[in-house]
Each structure stands twice: as structure tokens, then as C-alpha cells.
Design a protein around this motif. Structure first.
Motif, PDB file in Angstrom:
ATOM      1  N   LEU A  63     -17.239  -7.779   4.963  1.00 46.63           N
ATOM      2  CA  LEU A  63     -16.678  -6.784   4.054  1.00 46.63           C
ATOM      3  C   LEU A  63     -15.530  -7.310   3.202  1.00 46.63           C
ATOM      4  O   LEU A  63     -15.271  -6.795   2.118  1.00 46.63           O
ATOM      5  N   SER A  66     -16.376  -8.195  -0.357  1.00 42.63           N
ATOM      6  CA  SER A  66     -17.016  -7.111  -1.097  1.00 42.63           C
ATOM      7  C   SER A  66     -16.846  -7.264  -2.599  1.00 42.63           C
ATOM      8  O   SER A  66     -15.761  -7.613  -3.087  1.00 42.63           O
ATOM      9  N   GLN A  81     -20.968  -4.062  -0.181  1.00 40.63           N
ATOM     10  CA  GLN A  81     -20.836  -4.278   1.259  1.00 40.63           C
ATOM     11  C   GLN A  81     -20.443  -5.705   1.589  1.00 40.63           C
ATOM     12  O   GLN A  81     -20.260  -6.033   2.752  1.00 40.63           O
TER      13      GLN A  81
END
Lengths: 296, 543
Positions: A63, A66, A81
Motif C-alpha cells: 500500500l 499506492s 492499492q
């Protein structure tokens, strides 16, 4: 008289121009064929190919990374994600190509069979098939698809293709029907009847080859439409279920981040466009080569 | 002589092709059209006659390049501004096309289309005046009941009536020049004569010069004052009509005139006494339309003996082609019977019918439509042999070569596709295919009417040769009495679905019993100006 003289002059220059020799000389054929082979290769071994450029597993999603723009480790960037976009796009090829090609082929088979029966024999068969097509065309696609897909136990790509094909064949069948009808009236078909050929021979040998071109042209463009339709269904939650990976799924997710992460939209789109374009180009090249007039 | 109305001076037209080349359509064409004159441009397809006429009105496609000059009075028309041309089109020069139904818009009444034309060119006319003028124009072209016809739609008119409307539209603005591009080619001979009568009368009454494009030497002999003969985009010769027919200067004109079939009805030895191959007994054919039935053939009977050609003659819609179709099972027979070589062709089982059809050959009218565009000439010719005789490989090839030899096409052409052949060559292939299974009966449906006269002559000659060699019985469907005279032994005349006369060729053509046959024979223009003018005078006097 003059006509026979002309005949003798030209007869020496006759050369055989088969389908293969014609198609071989066209760059359009080779480029589109190469693109399609590449796509099939990607569909076969997406992990290995993605591995050459960076992350090979589409499900490795840190993450912290991202929404990164394209960089060395992630040539296509990462999504919201943190998953590698390239790995996702390449892994999505298999499902998307399958849905696109399977739906179109099922459609084509159904449409050609029913369209030919309706167009060639006419009468009652024509009326039944035409009404059936009208009913399906008149039915709202999304509503119908939602109802059907909610009632199947498992939503696999195959089921999805069949559902899409069920709603897409009538347009194609109408096209086949009208061109069969016009070819049927041509004199060479009557001539074939007059020498006592069977219906099967006339249909397969004379009517179909001369009436398929428009349907094939529409079918090649349909592949792209079907891949996007799968996206719509998936977006509405009745298509493929997570954790499936497909271009459609990626496109529908990326729509939401259109302004912040445009690369997540662009790369699946490029592959989708490449697929459709190369199919159209290949179809064009083949159609020209199969038509004797395009061969000179 | 006075000043010409229209002058074409060293006109050249080239078309640019998509691959950058140039195709010459017209080269160095010069002609003058004088007041109240009928000038015929004659030539076969591809001779550049239509292109020449189209360039007068600036109607050539954008890839055309022109040179030379076209003058209407003192006004230059070639490469003139659109504004100049739109003042000339329809106003000073108007045009009549071949197909009247193509030239009329199907969704408007003929009156509306006439009034629209008047509104465009005479904006000062009031509505009532336009209405009156439209009816008057229809009266000028002898349309029956013009005040009622003015509110009918094109589909409610017959071909001849529609062509009259087109002529009325062309005359709406009292043009100085009328260009008629094959104005009667799509019409039956009796209708053709009426339309030509109208044109001739209008030339006198309205005072218009007519530039008539045609391929029909009979029409030329009938109406033209002077004739321009064209070939390969060039003028071969220009002469007065009588001297052209009496002493043609160009070699090509001589060939053309020789190729024109003439009705002589000279006796030929024929007649076979064997049992007939084809016996059609009182058949009726009915087509079911949505709300009503149409009787195409009404209780017609005829016989054809082996080695004999029976011609079925009639105008369009007379049912002559339908009889041919009924024999091969492509038309619904309601009543009566057809026997081909002792087999019932109406009531047999599907299997027997297919077997029977192997023994019937068919040649169609349209040489482009009758061959599958995807099969080579060799495949098309050999297909019946492959399917029915199961011939394969070298045996098939040998037989195909033999067939191509018999229709005088080079063997190497087996590899070619239909679109690479000319109309006459395609028709030869159709004949080869039709005789490939040694038929007992051959049905030829207007096999030469789509061809140019010189090609028609060679195809007919070939047809006769093949027929004499193979001695099949032949039903020859045609509208052209001169062609029938060259080929047939017996003639059957059809009118409104009935056979009204059936007998030996010489009897029917020389001594017709039925009034309609006589009318048909009279209406066909003779390719001889002296004789035809006498005909015309007699015919006009009788009216």
C-alpha cells in the motif's frame, strides 16, 4: 471478331494469384498477425513476461506504493492499492481475450446459422427467427443480464460470454439474413438450382461465401464492444467476481481515479485498442484476399 | 447552314485512377448540333458516348480531366462555374436518362416534381400558373388523363408513362437542347415507338435540338438526321443518316452495320419429326402477393423437339421468362403439366427433379450475375461435372478444357475470375457451363440482350454452332424479333401470360395471324433509314 483477338493478346499474361500469395505481400496482414500472436503469448504466460519488466505477480500490492506514476520497477505505474499495473494488464489479457473471442465466435455461429436459415428458406422459419431476434433486441440488455447472471451458481468467464452472446446475436443475424436474401436472388444461385444442386451445396458453396463479408466486418469490431460490456457488468457487480483480473475490471475501477491516476486507465485501454485494431486489420486483409476482385 | 446551337470542339476526357494512372475515355471529339436536329451518337459500351454527353452539362465525376471546348451559342460550358452551369442545366439544356424510375423520386407525385422544377427556374410564376403548366406539360407528351395523372406517384405509372413524365420535366423550361441518353433502351418495342413518336413531334412543335445517345441502329435509322459513330473514345465518322447506312466510310461502321441482326424471315432447312423433348401443357403460374394473386402465365402450351430451337417472344411482363423458370422448378405451377424427356417436371419427387435438372441447361441474361464471383472460370464450368459426374483431377481438367475450346475461349483462362472477363466472354462461360452435362434441353433467357451488337453477333454464332453440334432442344426466350429470326425454328408469341401465336418461324414472322404479333413486328425499327421512314410516315398517317 475484336473480342477474340483481345482474348488471345491477354491470355499469355495470365498468372495465378491465390489467397496466400496475395495476403503474403500485404504488410497490414503481417503487422496485425504479429500483434495478435503477441497478445496470445501474453495470455499464455503473463507472469513470465511481466517478470521481465518488474513485478510479475499482480497480487503483490504494497500500500505504501499506492498510485505511483510509471517508473523503473513499475513500467506502467501502480494502482490505488499499490498493485503493479503492468502485471495486472498482462494477467487480464487471458480473461478479456477469452471473453471477447468466445462471445464473438458463439454469436457468429448462431447468427450465421439462424440468419442463413431465415434468409434462404424464408416463410415460417424466417418469421419465427425474426420475431425471436426482435424479442431479444427489445429486451433491455442490462436488466436481462443482471437477472440471468444473478441466478447462475457461479459467474465464470464462460458463463459471462454465453450471456453476452445471447444478447448480441440478433443484430448479427439480421445482417446475415439480409445479405443472404440478396445473394439468393442473384442469377448464379438460380443457375445452381437449375443444374440440380442440393440446398446444402448451394448454401455452403455459393450463398454463404458471398454473403459473409459484412457480418465478419461487424464481428471484428464486436470483440472490443464485448470486452467493454464485460466491464460494465463487472462494474455493476454481476460480472466477474473479485479476485478475477480482466481489462474490463481494471477500466471500470480506473474510471473513478481518472484525474489522479490516469495511467491506470491508459494502459488497459491501449491493449484493448491494439486487440480490436489488429483484429479489424487482419479481417480486412483476409477479406480482400478472399475476394477475387481484391486480388489483382 | 445556320450557326450550330451546341458545339463540341476537340473534347478530351481523362479519368485519374486511384493508383495515379490516367485512363483516356474520350479523345478529340468534335461535333455540331443544329437547331431542330436529331443527332445520334452511336457506339458500343465503353466508346465514350455517354461521357461526351455528360461533359456537356458538367456532370462528370471529380476525377475527370477535360480539354477542348463545349459551346452553347457563345457560352463556354467546359470547366464553367457552377453558377453558370446551374443557369444552363434544365433551363437551356436538359437531359433524359435511360431508366425513368431511377430519374423520378418515388416519394413525390409527378406533379410535385414538375412544379418543383418550374419553381426553381421561374420563381415569378404563381402557384396556380405552375399547376396549370404542369398539366399542360403532361398533355404535350401525350400522357393520358393529364389532370388526373398529375397527382399520381411514379410507381403508379408504366415504364412508358414514366419516361413521358421525365421528358415533360426535361421540356419544362423550353430548353434549346435535349440530351437523351438511351431514352428507350429500358422500354419494350411498342412503348419505344410511342416515346420516339413523342420526341419527334416535340422537336417540330417545341423546336428543340436532340442529342440522342444510343446503341440501337434501328432507333438511329428511325429518328436521326445525322449520326456520329464512336469507338474507343474517338469519332469514327460523322454522316447524314441515309448516306451512313448506304455507304459507311469507316471500316468500324461497316462491321457494326453488318453485325446488326435483321429480320428477313428467309427459309432455312430444319424441322425434326422426333418426339418432343419438352411438352408444356396448359400450365398456369400464379404468384401469391400479400393480398392478391398475380397470374404470370395463363394456360400456356408449347412443345420443343430435339435439335430444334423454339423462341418464346414477348414484351416485359408477358410471362415468357416465367415459363422458363417453371420448367426448372423456380416458379410455382398451379395448373397443367410439364414433361421433359418423358419425366414429369411438376409433380415428381425432389430427388427425381434434381436428377432431371442435370439434363436441362440454363443460360441467363445478365452475364455478370450468372457466374459466382468467387469461382474461377474453370471451377464454374467444371462444377456441375464435379458434383453430378464425380469427375476429379486430370479427367475434370480435360473436360473443362474441352468445354472452353467449344466456346472458343483460351484454355489458360480457366484460372481467371468472372470480373476479369468482358460481357461476351462471360456469356461464353455460361454457355459452356450450361452444356457441360450434355443437356437434352437448354433454356436460354435473353442470353444476348445485355451485350453489344458486335459481341451479340459472335455469341449468337457460337450458340448456333454449339446447338448444331450437340443437337439439344432449345427454348430461347427473347424480346428481339431479329435475333429470333436468326436462330429459331419455331416461334411462340406471348402477351399477358397467354401464348397467342405458335408456329414455324417463317409463318409467324412473315404472315402473323394475331393483331398483337403484327403490332410487335411493326414497332421494331428496321435498321434501314429509307425503309424505316416509310414505316414511320405510314404509322403517323394511320394515327
Amino acid at each position: 471478331m475484336t473480342e477474340q483477338l483481345a482474348a488471345k493478346e491477354i491470355s499469355t499474361t495470365v498468372s495465378r494469384r491465390g489467397v496466400w500469395t496475395t495476403v503474403r505481400r500485404r504488410p497490414q496482414f503481417w503487422i496485425s498477425l504479429a500483434a495478435l500472436i503477441l497478445l496470445l503469448l501474453i495470455a499464455a504466460v503473463p507472469g513470465q513476461i511481466a517478470g521481465f519488466f518488474g513485478e510479475s505477480d499482480p497480487r503483490v500490492c504494497p500500500l505504501v506504493e499506492s498510485n505511483q506514476p510509471p517508473s523503473a520497477g513499475h513500467p506502467f505505474g501502480t494502482d490505488i492499492q499499490g498493485c503493479d499495473v503492468m502485471a495486472n494488464v498482462l494477467h487480464g489479457t487471458r480473461t478479456s481475450l477469452f471473453i471477447g473471442l468466445a462471445t464473438t465466435s458463439v454469436c457468429l455461429v448462431v447468427a450465421v446459422t439462424l440468419g442463413t436459415i431465415a434468409g434462404y428458406f424464408g416463410g415460417l422459419a424466417d418469421r419465427i427467427i425474426a420475431r425471436l431476434a426482435d424479442v431479444i433486441l427489445g429486451f433491455p440488455f442490462l436488466l436481462g443480464a443482471i437477472v440471468v447472471l444473478n441466478s447462475v451458481p457461479e459467474r465464470t468467464p464462460l458463463i459471462l460470454s454465453l450471456v453476452l452472446a445471447f444478447f448480441a446475436w440478433p443484430t448479427l443475424a439480421r445482417l446475415v439474413r439480409s445479405s443472404v436474401r440478396s445473394v439468393k436472388e442473384r442469377e448464379f444461385v438460380q443457375a445452381a438450382h437449375a443444374v440440380g444442386f442440393s440446398h446444402a451445396r448451394i448454401i455452403l458453396g455459393h450463398v454463404l461465401p458471398n454473403s459473409l463479408a459484412p457480418a465478419l466486418a461487424v464481428a471484428t469490431t464486436m470483440v472490443g464492444g464485448v470486452i467493454v460490456a464485460e466491464a460494465t457488468l463487472t462494474f455493476l457487480g454481476v460480472g466477474l467476481t473479485q479476485p478475477s483480473i480482466s481489462w474490463g475490471l481494471q477500466l471500470s475501477v480506473a474510471q473513478g481515479y481518472f484525474q489522479t491516476a490516469i495511467h491506470t486507465l491508459i494502459f488497459p485501454s491501449i491493449l484493448l485498442t491494439a486487440t480490436v485494431l489488429s483484429l479489424i486489420a487482419l479481417g480486412d486483409a483476409l477479406r480482400d484476399a478472399l475476394d477475387p476482385k481484391g486480388r489483382s | 447552314m445556320s450557326e450550330p446551337v451546341l458545339t463540341i470542339d476537340h473534347l478530351g476526357v481523362n479519368f485519374r485512377t486511384s493508383d495515379g494512372g490516367m485512363v483516356q475515355a474520350v479523345a478529340d471529339v468534335s461535333l455540331d448540333l443544329y437547331d431542330r436536329e436529331v443527332l445520334a451518337i452511336v457506339g458500343e459500351s465503353g466508346s465514350g458516348k455517354s461521357v461526351s454527353a455528360m461533359s456537356v452539362l458538367g456532370l462528370l465525376p471529380p476525377n475527370a480531366e477535360t480539354s477542348g471546348s463545349i459551346r452553347l451559342g457563345n457560352m463556354e460550358l467546359l470547366n464553367a462555374d457552377e453558377s453558370v452551369l446551374s443557369q444552363v442545366r434544365g433551363r437551356r439544356i436538359s437531359m433524359v436518362f435511360q431508366d425513368p424510375f431511377g430519374a423520378l423520386d418515388p416519394v413525390f407525385t409527378v406533379g410535385f416534381q414538375l412544379r418543383e422544377m418550374l419553381k426553381r427556374h421561374f420563381p415569378k410564376m404563381t402557384r396556380a400558373e405552375r399547376k396549370e403548366r404542369a398539366v399542360e406539360l403532361l398533355r404535350t407528351v401525350d400522357l393520358p388523363e393529364p389532370d388526373k395523372r398529375v397527382s399520381s406517384y411514379p410507381h403508379q405509372l408504366s415504364g412508358g408513362q414514366a419516361q413521358r413524365v421525365v421528358i415533360a420535366m426535361a421540356l419544362a423550361c423550353d430548353p434549346e437542347v435535349l440530351i437523351a441518353d438511351e431514352p428507350t433502351t429500358a422500354l419494350d418495342v411498342t412503348v419505344q415507338r410511342e416515346i420516339l413518336d413523342v420526341l419527334m413531334r416535340l422537336r417540330e412543335e417545341v423546336g428543340v435540338a436532340v442529342l440522342m445517345i444510343t446503341h440501337d441502329m434501328g432507333v438511329v435509322a428511325d429518328v436521326a438526321d445525322r449520326v456520329v459513330v464512336m469507338r474507343h473514345g474517338r469519332v469514327e465518322e460523322t454522316q447524314g443518316v441515309r448516306s451512313l447506312f448506304a455507304s459507311p466510310r469507316a471500316e468500324y461502321t461497316r462491321e457494326l452495320l453488318e453485325a446488326v441482326p435483321r429480320l428477313k424471315a428467309e427459309p432455312r432447312p430444319t424441322v425434326s419429326a422426333e418426339d418432343p423433348v419438352l411438352k408444356v401443357e396448359r400450365i398456369s403460374v400464379e404468384y401469391k402477393r400479400r393480398l392478391h394473386t398475380v397470374t404470370a402465365v395463363d394456360s400456356a402450351s408449347l412443345t420443343v423437339r430435339p435439335g430444334e430451337v423454339t423462341a418464346l417472344v414477348g414484351e416485359s411482363g408477358s410471362g415468357k421468362s416465367t415459363i422458363g423458370k417453371a420448367i426448372i422448378g423456380l416458379a410455382p405451377v398451379r395448373d397443367g403439366s410439364i414433361w421433359v424427356d418423358g419425366v414429369d417436371a411438376v409433380n415428381s419427387s425432389g430427388k427425381e427433379l434434381r436428377k432431371l435438372r442435370k439434363r436441362i441447361g440454363v443460360v441467363f441474361q445478365n452475364p455478370l450475375g450468372a457466374l459466382d464471383p468467387r469461382l474461377t472460370i474453370g471451377e464454374a464450368t467444371g462444377e456441375p461435372l464435379r458434383v453430378h459426374r464425380k469427375l476429379r483431377g486430370p479427367a475434370l481438367e480435360a473436360k473443362v478444357h474441352e468445354l472452353l475450346d467449344s466456346v472458343e475461349l483460351p484454355r489458360a483462362w480457366a484460372e481467371r475470375f468472372p470480373h476479369e472477363l468482358s460481357g461476351g466472354q462471360r456469356q461464353r462461360v455460361s454457355i459452356a457451363r450450361a452444356v457441360s452435362l450434355d443437356p437434352v434441353l437448354l433454356i436460354a433467357d435473353e442470353p444476348t440482350s445485355a451485350l453489344d451488337v458486335s459481341v451479340q453477333a459472335t455469341v449468337l454464332e457460337l450458340f448456333r454452332k454449339v446447338q448444331q453440334e450437340l443437337r439439344f432442344a432449345c427454348l430461347f426466350v427473347s424480346h428481339d424479333l431479329a435475333v429470333v429470326d436468326e436462330l429459331a425454328d419455331h416461334v411462340a408469341v406471348m402477351h399477358h401470360g397467354k401464348i397467342i401465336e405458335h408456329g414455324l418461324r417463317t409463318d409467324v414472322l412473315k404472315n402473323p395471324q394475331h393483331g398483337y404479333t403484327r403490332r410487335l413486328l411493326e414497332a421494331a425499327p428496321v435498321p434501314d433509314p429509307v425503309q424505316q421512314r416509310k414505316h414511320r410516315l405510314a404509322h403517323v398517317a394511320a394515327k
